[in-house]
Every structure is written in structure tokens, then in C-alpha cells.
Design an enzyme around this catalytic site. Structure first.
Site, short mmCIF file in Angstrom:
data_model
loop_
_atom_site.label_atom_id
_atom_site.label_comp_id
_atom_site.label_asym_id
_atom_site.label_seq_id
_atom_site.Cartn_x
_atom_site.Cartn_y
_atom_site.Cartn_z
N ASP B 119 71.64 44.37 10.36
CA ASP B 119 72.62 45.28 9.76
C ASP B 119 73.14 44.63 8.49
O ASP B 119 74.19 43.99 8.47
CB ASP B 119 73.75 45.55 10.75
CG ASP B 119 74.59 46.74 10.31
OD1 ASP B 119 74.30 47.29 9.24
OD2 ASP B 119 75.54 47.09 11.02
N GLU B 230 89.46 52.14 13.31
CA GLU B 230 90.65 52.00 14.15
C GLU B 230 91.91 52.26 13.34
O GLU B 230 91.99 51.88 12.18
CB GLU B 230 90.74 50.58 14.72
CG GLU B 230 89.98 50.39 16.01
CD GLU B 230 90.16 48.99 16.61
OE1 GLU B 230 89.64 48.77 17.70
OE2 GLU B 230 90.82 48.13 15.99
N HIS B 353 80.07 40.58 6.43
CA HIS B 353 79.77 39.40 7.23
C HIS B 353 78.30 39.29 7.66
O HIS B 353 77.98 38.56 8.58
CB HIS B 353 80.74 39.27 8.43
CG HIS B 353 80.92 40.51 9.24
ND1 HIS B 353 82.16 41.04 9.50
CD2 HIS B 353 80.03 41.30 9.83
CE1 HIS B 353 81.99 42.12 10.24
NE2 HIS B 353 80.73 42.30 10.46
N ASN B 354 77.42 40.02 6.96
CA ASN B 354 75.98 39.83 7.17
C ASN B 354 75.32 39.91 5.80
O ASN B 354 74.88 40.97 5.39
CB ASN B 354 75.41 40.96 8.04
CG ASN B 354 75.53 40.68 9.51
OD1 ASN B 354 76.16 39.72 9.92
ND2 ASN B 354 74.91 41.52 10.30
N MET B 405 87.27 46.11 20.76
CA MET B 405 87.94 47.36 21.07
C MET B 405 89.15 47.13 21.98
O MET B 405 89.03 46.56 23.05
CB MET B 405 86.90 48.21 21.80
CG MET B 405 87.31 49.58 22.13
SD MET B 405 85.85 50.41 22.75
CE MET B 405 85.62 49.64 24.32
N HIS B 428 83.93 35.86 11.92
CA HIS B 428 83.87 37.27 11.54
C HIS B 428 84.44 38.20 12.59
O HIS B 428 84.71 39.36 12.32
CB HIS B 428 82.44 37.67 11.21
CG HIS B 428 81.63 38.09 12.40
ND1 HIS B 428 81.33 37.23 13.43
CD2 HIS B 428 81.07 39.27 12.72
CE1 HIS B 428 80.61 37.87 14.33
NE2 HIS B 428 80.43 39.11 13.93
N ALA B 430 85.13 38.61 17.22
CA ALA B 430 85.29 37.93 18.50
C ALA B 430 84.01 37.18 18.89
O ALA B 430 84.04 36.05 19.35
CB ALA B 430 85.63 38.94 19.58
N LYS B 504 84.68 55.50 17.94
CA LYS B 504 83.50 54.66 18.14
C LYS B 504 82.24 55.48 18.29
O LYS B 504 82.29 56.62 18.72
CB LYS B 504 83.71 53.84 19.40
CG LYS B 504 83.89 52.38 19.14
CD LYS B 504 84.04 51.64 20.41
CE LYS B 504 83.08 50.50 20.46
NZ LYS B 504 83.13 49.58 19.35
#
Lengths: 348, 505
Positions: B119, B230, B353-354, B405, B428, B430, B504
Site C-alpha cells: 500500500d 474517524e 508511512h509506506n 479502532m 506509525h 499500534a 471502516k
């Protein structure tokens, strides 16, 4: 002494600058003038007692009657001052409106006085210097530059926006500079320069943003197509489905059926009169049947069935519906034939 | 003969309270040492994974993260260390949460799609509002539903912004400049985005037709997996001054966090590159420890092709997030009967973050140009760095950490120490503790949804049966991760956010 002179001048005493409080004559003249011109406590014939030999004693009793808190013999100056105040109060009560008007006019003329200010005068330079000291701006040989610095500081730091932002204070010492020059004062200077640089960058970035916004006004045209979105059963969806249904059934269906009946009849070689006759008699019943069939079905179609399957479903129903229309059209021919006969008969 | 767990442990030693060193002998051909950050609770997960691997060797999909970190340290051209952040977990080739820098001056240095991930430019964007929790509470359900209607979610969902093939080409090349031109975002958004929302190296012609075909209808969609939008409220402010620079004045303020990436297009770009690179590896005799670590020399044709197409996919992801920003602002404006301007819906920041990027860093006192691979790792530049927006020059770059979540999210700021130690990189999110399959086996989606409801979180999910993959139980504790980063000094805590509504895929 000064305040007494000022009050006398206010009351328009004839010689406010030439009198001595130690001279009995001068004091007597003042008291008499005040009573005659301003206070008018005694009737005119009684006023002479303040001028005679016994004027001091009489003045003392006169003051007592006016409820002066000071004895005339012991505190002559204080009593005189009180009497002047009393007179000023009376004078003001008499001419209140007049004086206020004058004051208002005075304020306006003061503003006008700013324009011909002499920037080269020593007084001006001194005032600028005082302002500079007050705002704690470092000195500079050109006092006009100093004034400019004062203006910038007042605008940036004391303006309405700045006061609102006053919460986020930053101290120089807590900022990281990112490099070390090896000396505290140099580091402090480096930090100050860095902060100034950031301020300049901010200005540049704001100008860039303004340029982008200006360009955007030419190019921007954001579009959304809600039918592309995947939506799930919600109130909004039902209302859009109803709108679609109404358009379909109120606009499209009558037009389509009119065209269908007319074209069908035309192809069978009927004349325009006959077509209009046929429309009058058959359109309404067919339309009602149409609503009974398509109304409920399209409601389901627009709400429950996904976009890509709607056409297929509609076509399946259309198969049945077209069969009905065709049979209806054929039966109409019979009807028309029989009616034609009747029409011919009546004509004859 | 594989080594036992006890033998393996000899190659790992503790540096300080928050970090461990992996010695060069751990895996064959290691050029530099490995390093990972973990506190006492997180280290348990790391070692447990290694222990299981030793016990049942050859089983399971991926190698344990520790092994993967060490394998990356064996790639040609790597400098300093192969560094893993506290949220590290095993992934394809590179562990997710791994950062590796390759020296551009070294002709052998490589670029690897595995070091970016499938991704491409998956990232987090945070919008602030001037609303408070009490303003949102009465219309929360309505707002969530409207957001859900506006932002298409789930596998195979289609975007609400009409696009044709030409628009896509332009979007791939221009990134957020395209969104700006079309009027979907504000000028200030570009200012507050990593790389200003556009990778200049992007070349849409290097993106395969198949990738474009997958990407076209998906633009402006959230997608599935761990992606979400969110509505959050500020729960705690750790650094008042920095928070103020971001426009967060007090607890209770409402923010919107959008976490998504480049959808099918990025995935296809990565897949295309992997097959191409396997050929290049044979030709150039590049030896790696793990087949999944397919790579090519940066200056080879394959390397350049990948870099250009990855940059285009990154641009796509920014356009994607921008489109959702637009839809989100529309939804808020509709519910509160106001304009996004009046609601002060400014973007605080956007991090990816990728991604792989060319950056300049100081290494042993010398300026080096490096190819930075950050997979599941966020850039965190310190104050005074020239590449961060002018508004954050004094505070350091904001780092957005999307939690799992229903738990919480954080905003961190970059530090000078992080710049020295990890090339300005931090965690980045959890980070997974259990694989998707394991969480599907162990959890029930009804209980997961029920737990969220009890916390007062409105939730809209396109595929509820997959929700347990993303349950908080399947992840590491984000607070542990963030505290480790804070404790190690590689980034500082600034704001803590708590979700009140989740959308989501």
C-alpha cells in the site's frame, strides 16, 4: 496660589495674575467680586457689609452661612479656595450645556491640529524618544525610523489580533536553535535571526497561498457524482429514490405512452383525427395501469437493486408490460372499428 | 542445523531501557547491525515470536520480525543500522515498522518494493475543527451516517468524484497539485503536507495499464483493511505550545482523522515491480537472505522504473486523501449548516508511512544522500529542518499516529535526537500483535462491535464480519508504542485523541 489663579481665570476675574494673598485688599476685592458676579447669596443692599471696616468678621459669618468647613480667620487661603470652588460649581451649573458644546468642538479641532505637526521640532523629537523608552525599543539616530519602529510594534503587538493571540507567548531561551556558535550572546543573536527568518518565510508562504487561491478561482470546479457512490439504506436515499420515481412516472411515462399509441395507430394507417380520438379515449386508462405496474416496481428498483442490475430488472418487467400494451393496442383496433361503424352511421 | 532459541538470544543484546542491538552474526552476510525499540511489554511479543519460530521451524507465513530486520541489514548499500520501531511486526520481506537507509553514492545500493510495502504512501491525515464534543454529541449518529454516505468504503467501492483516464494521468503526475487545480482542497492543505503533496519524480508512463485500470474507479475511496476515517476528540495535551501551533487549544476539540493509501493502484505497482526485479537480481547477481526481499540497484533501469512508478502511486494516494478531505468537509458543512471555512476545518498535517524517498542526512559528520525506506514508519523531522512547514519550524514536524479502532490516536513531534538516532523516523501506529487469520479465529465480531458501542463510539462498517481483524485485541497497545518512542527520545508526545465515531471498510 497657582490653582487659585487658574480658578480665577476660569471665572474670568479681571486681574487673575496681579494679586497677593497676603494683601487684605486683594482678598477683599476677590470675595466681593465673587459675591457680586457669581455667588449672589446676599441681596444687593446687604452686600456692602463685605466692603466695610468690619469686612473680615462679616466675611467669616458669610462663609459660615455658605457652610464653608474652614474658618476665615484661621485658614484664610483654604477658605478662599473653597469659595472659589463653590463659585466654579455654580458657574458650571449655570453654563453646563454651553461648556460641553465647546469641549466637543475643542476635541475636533485637536484632531485637525495633528496635521500641521512640526516633525522637526525639539518637542516632537523628545516625545518620540519618550515613546521609544516606554516601548523599550533600542535607540537609533534617526528619530523618524524610531517612530516607524514604534508604529510597527504597536500594530503587531497591541492590535486587536495580537491581543487575542497574547496567550501563546514564547521565550527565546526555550527555543532550540539547531546549531551552537559557542557563545551565549551569539546563540541568542542566532535565535533572533532564525525567528525573523521564520517570520519572513511565513509571509512568503502566505503570498504563495494567495497566488494559488487566485489561480484556483480560474481553474477550480469540484464535482461530485452521488450516483457513483455506494450508498446504503438511509433516509436520504429514499428521498432521492422518490425523486427518480416521480420523474420517471410523471414525465417519462405519459410522453412515452402518447408516442407509443400515436405511432402504433399511425403505422396502422389511421388519420390524425382518429389518432387524437384514440388518445382521448385510451391514454388515461393505460396510464393508470402503467402507474399500478411500474410505480411499485420502480420504487423497489431504485431502492433495493444495485445500479448495475437495474436495467436487467426493468427489462424483465418491460417484457410483460409490452405484451400487455400490444394486446391493448390490438383490442383498441376492434373498439375503433366498431366505433367507426357507429360514427359512420350517425354521420349518415 | 537451525539454532535453538537460547543460541539465538546470544546475538541480541540490550542497549538501554528502550532498545536492543542485533549483532552482525545473527543472519548471514549482515553488513550493519540491527536495532529495535521495545519496552518491557513490547519486547515480550518480539521474543515470543522468535521462540515460536525456533520451536516450529518452517511453519507460518512470514519470518519473525527480528529475523526480517537482520535480513534487511544484509542488503547491499545499507548504512548505519537496520532500525525497527516499537510497533514492528513481520510483513512481506521487510518487517512493517522497519526503516533502512541506502547510500545513493554506492553503485551497489538497492531499492526494494518490499521496503515500501504494497500500500504505497499509506498515510494519515488530520483535520481540525473549531467544534467541541458537546456540539457534535447531539448529531453524532447523523454525522457518522452522512460521512459514511459521502466516503465510499469497502472492497470494490467506487469513488464519488468523477474521473476519466486523462484526469488520472494528471493526478498521478501532479499529486495534490491536481486536487488544488480542480478545487477539491485549499492552498493551506498543500502547505501542511509531507513533500507538499507531490513527488516530483513521478512518471505516470511507468505505471502499468493494469494498475491504472484498478486505480481509476477507486479514487476517493477509503478501501478495506486497517483504513478508516474517524471523528476524534482531543483528550489530553502534553505540549501546549506545539498543540497551539497546530490549532488545538484545549481538550474536547473535535478532529477528523483519515487513514488510507493508494488502493489497488499501489498494490499493482508493487506487484509489477517485484516480478521485474527478480530478473534484475539474476542479471546483477544480487544475493539476499530471503526471496521476498526482491530488489534492484537504485540506478538500474528497474530501480528507476520502480521509483518513478512508486512516486506516481504516492501522488495517487495524496489525491485520494485529498478527495476524502473534500467529501469530509462537505459532510460536516451539511450537518452543521455552515461552511468548512467557518468550521475552521484546516489540515493539521498529512504523513505517509509506506514510502521510499531520497533525503539528505548527516552520517558520521558527513552529508550523505540516502534512499530512505520507511515501511510502517513515519518521518519525524526535528524543529528547524528545512523540509517541514514554516508553521512547525519551532515545534518539529507533527507525526500522526493512528491507533487501533476504538482505542486512541496520538500526535507526536519530531526531535533532534530522533534525527541523529533513526534518521528522523518514528513509529506509525499500534502494529499488529496477532495475524489476521489468528484474530479471525480467536475473536467474534459481535463482541467487538458491542465493545465499541459500550464505549460510546458510533460505528459504520462495510463488512462487519472482518471487523475482528482490526479489533484492539489483535494489535499492540498504541500507548506502549508511543511511550517507548517518547522514552527513547525519537519523538515527543504532543496530543492524545479519542475516537467518537468510526467509519471502516
Amino acid at each position: 496660589m497657582l490653582s487659585i489663579q487658574r480658578k480665577l481665570r476660569t471665572l474670568q476675574y479681571h486681574s487673575p495674575d496681579h494679586f497677593s494673598l497676603s494683601s487684605d485688599d486683594d482678598v477683599r476685592n476677590i470675595v466681593n467680586w465673587l459675591e457680586n458676579q457669581k455667588i449672589r447669596y446676599y441681596s444687593i443692599k446687604d452686600r456692602s457689609v463685605l466692603q466695610g471696616e468690619d469686612w473680615k468678621r462679616n466675611t467669616a459669618s458669610y462663609l459660615k452661612q455658605l457652610k464653608c468647613p474652614y474658618g476665615f480667620e484661621k485658614h484664610q487661603n483654604a477658605a478662599l479656595d473653597w469659595l472659589l470652588n463653590y463659585a466654579v460649581r455654580l458657574e458650571f451649573a449655570d453654563q453646563k450645556d454651553n461648556i460641553n458644546d465647546q469641549a466637543a468642538k475643542l476635541r475636533i479641532t485637536e484632531d485637525e491640529n495633528v496635521a500641521p505637526l512640526d516633525v522637526n521640532s525639539v518637542q516632537f523629537k523628545n516625545s518620540v524618544n519618550k515613546l521609544r523608552e516606554f516601548l523599550r525599543i533600542p535607540p537609533h539616530h534617526d528619530y523618524l525610523q524610531v517612530l516607524k519602529a514604534c508604529r510597527i510594534l504597536v500594530e503587531k503587538r497591541l492590535g486587536a489580533n495580537a491581543v487575542k493571540r497574547s496567550g501563546d507567548k514564547m521565550t527565546l531561551s526555550t527555543q532550540e536553535i539547531g546549531f551552537d556558535l559557542g557563545e551565549t550572546s551569539l546563540n541568542e543573536a542566532g535565535k533572533a535571526l532564525r525567528l525573523l527568518h521564520i517570520d519572513e518565510l511565513r509571509l512568503l508562504q502566505t503570498q504563495i497561498n494567495e497566488a494559488i487561491v487566485a489561480a484556483q478561482s480560474q481553474t477550480a470546479d469540484p464535482k461530485t457524482d452521488t450516483t457513483l457512490g455506494k450508498m446504503f439504506g438511509s433516509q436520504m436515499l429514499l428521498s432521492t429514490a422518490m425523486k427518480k420515481l416521480m420523474t420517471d412516472q410523471l414525465c417519462f411515462a405519459p410522453c412515452f405512452l402518447t408516442v407509443f399509441i400515436s405511432v402504433n395507430s399511425l403505422l396502422q394507417g389511421n388519420s390524425t383525427d382518429m389518432i387524437s380520438d384514440q388518445l382521448k379515449s385510451d391514454l388515461l386508462p393505460i396510464l393508470v395501469t402503467n402507474w399500478m405496474v411500474w410505480g411499485p416496481f420502480q420504487t423497489l428498483n431504485f431502492t433495493l437493486i444495485p445500479l448495475q442490475h437495474r436495467l436487467l430488472c426493468a427489462n424483465l418487467v418491460a417484457l410483460v408490460w409490452n405484451t400487455y400494451l400490444a394486446s391493448k393496442a390490438n383490442s383498441q383496433i376492434d373498439n375503433i372499428d366498431s366505433r367507426d361503424g357507429k360514427l359512420l352511421l350517425t354521420d349518415k | 542445523m537451525p539454532r535453538t532459541y537460547e543460541e539465538e538470544l546470544k546475538f541480541i543484546e540490550r542497549i538501554d531501557d528502550y532498545s536492543f542491538r542485533i549483532k552482525k552474526e545473527f543472519q548471514p552476510n549482515m553488513l550493519v547491525e540491527g536495532e529495535f525499540f521495545a519496552n518491557s511489554r513490547l519486547q515480550y511479543l518480539m521474543f515470543d515470536e522468535l521462540k515460536n519460530h525456533c520451536k516450529y521451524t518452517g511453519q507460518g507465513g512470514f519470518l519473525p520480525a527480528v529475523k526480517q530486520i537482520a535480513n534487511v541489514a544484509a542488503l547491499p548499500g545499507i548504512v548505519k543500522r537496520s532500525i525497527a520501531l516499537p510497533d514492528v511486526h513481520s510483513g512481506y520481506g521487510f518487517a512493517i515498522g522497519n526503516m533502512a537507509a541506502f547510500d545513493m553514492d554506492n553503485p551497489e545500493a538497492i531499492l526494494s518494493p518490499g521496503g515500501v510495502g504494497f500500500d504505497i504512501n499509506c498515510g494519515v491525515r488530520l483535520l481540525r475543527t473549531n467544534l467541541f464534543e458537546k456540539d457534535v454529541e447531539p448529531v453524532k449518529e447523523q454525522l457518522t451516517q452522512t460521512l459514511f454516505n459521502h466516503i465510499p468504503v469497502g472492497v470494490g467501492s467506487k469513488g464519488m468524484i468523477p474521473m476519466n483516464a486523462r484526469d488520472l494521468e494528471e493526478a498521478l503526475e501532479m499529486g495534490m497539485d491536481w486536487s488544488l487545480r480542480e478545487g477539491y482542497i485549499w492552498a493551506e492543505d498543500k502547505e501542511h503536507c509531507e513533500e507538499y503533496g507531490r513527488m516530483l519524480q513521478a512518471d505516470p508512463t511507468k505505471v502499468s495499464a493494469r494498475a491504472k485500470k484498478r486505480g481509476l474507479p477507486q479514487l476517493g475511496t477509503l478501501g478495506a483493511g486497517n483504513h478508516y476515517a474517524e471523528i476524534q476528540v482531543v483528550e489530553e495535551i502534553y505540549n501546549k505550545q506545539a498543540a497551539k501551533r497546530m490549532g488545538i487549544d484545549e481538550a474536547g476539540q473535535v478532529c477528523v482523522m483519515i487513514h488510507c493509501g493508494s488502493r489497488g493502484l499501489g498494490h499493482q505497482v508493487a506487484t509489477d515491480a517485484l516480478t521485474e526485479m527478480e530478473r534484475a537480481m539474476k542479471r546483477d547477481n544480487i544475493v539476499v537472505n530471503d526471496r521476498q526481499l526482491a530488489c534492484a540497484r537504485i540506478n538500474s533501469e528497474e530501480g528507476q522504473n520502480y521509483y518513478k512508478s512508486m512516486a506516481a502511486a504516492a501522488n495517487y494516494a495524496w489525491v485520494n486523501r485529498s478527495s476524502m478531505t473534500f467529501l469530509c468537509r462537505q459532510a460536516f458543512a451539511k450537518i452543521f449548516n455552515s461552511t468548512p471555512d467557518d468550521l475552521d476545518m484546516h489540515m493539521i498535517y498529512d504523513v505517509s508511512h509506506n514510502i521510499a524517498k531520497i533525503e539528505q542526512h548527516m552520517l558520521d559528520g558527513k552529508l550523505k544522500t540516502l534512499m530512505m525506506h520507511r515501511k510502517g514508519a513515519t518521518r519525524a523531522f526535528p524543529p528547524n529542518h528545512p523540509l517541514i512547514p514554516v508553521d512547525y519550524q519551532l515545534t518539529g514536524q507533527p507525526v500522526l499516529i493512528g491507533g487501533t479502532m476504538g482505542t486512541c490516536s496520538y500526535v507526536l513531534t519530531g526531535t533532534e535526537k530522533g534525527m541523529e538516532r533513526t534518521f528522523g523516523t518514528t513509529c506509525h501506529g499500534a502494529g499488529r500483535a496477532y495475524s489476521r487469520a489468528k484474530s479471525r479465529r480467536n475473536l467474534d465480531y459481535m463482541t467487538v462491535l458491542e465493545n465499541l458501542k459500550q464505549k460510546g463510539i458510533s460505528i459504520r462498517v462495510a463488512s462487519p464480519k472482518l471487523v475482528m481483524e482490526e479489533a484492539p485485541e489483535s494489535y499492540k497497545n498504541v500507548t506502549d508504542v508511543v511511550d517507548t518512542c517518547h522514552g527513547a527520545g525519537i519523538s515527543d508526545k504532543c496530543i492524545k485523541l479519542r475516537p467518537i465515531a468510526v467509519i471502516k471498510g
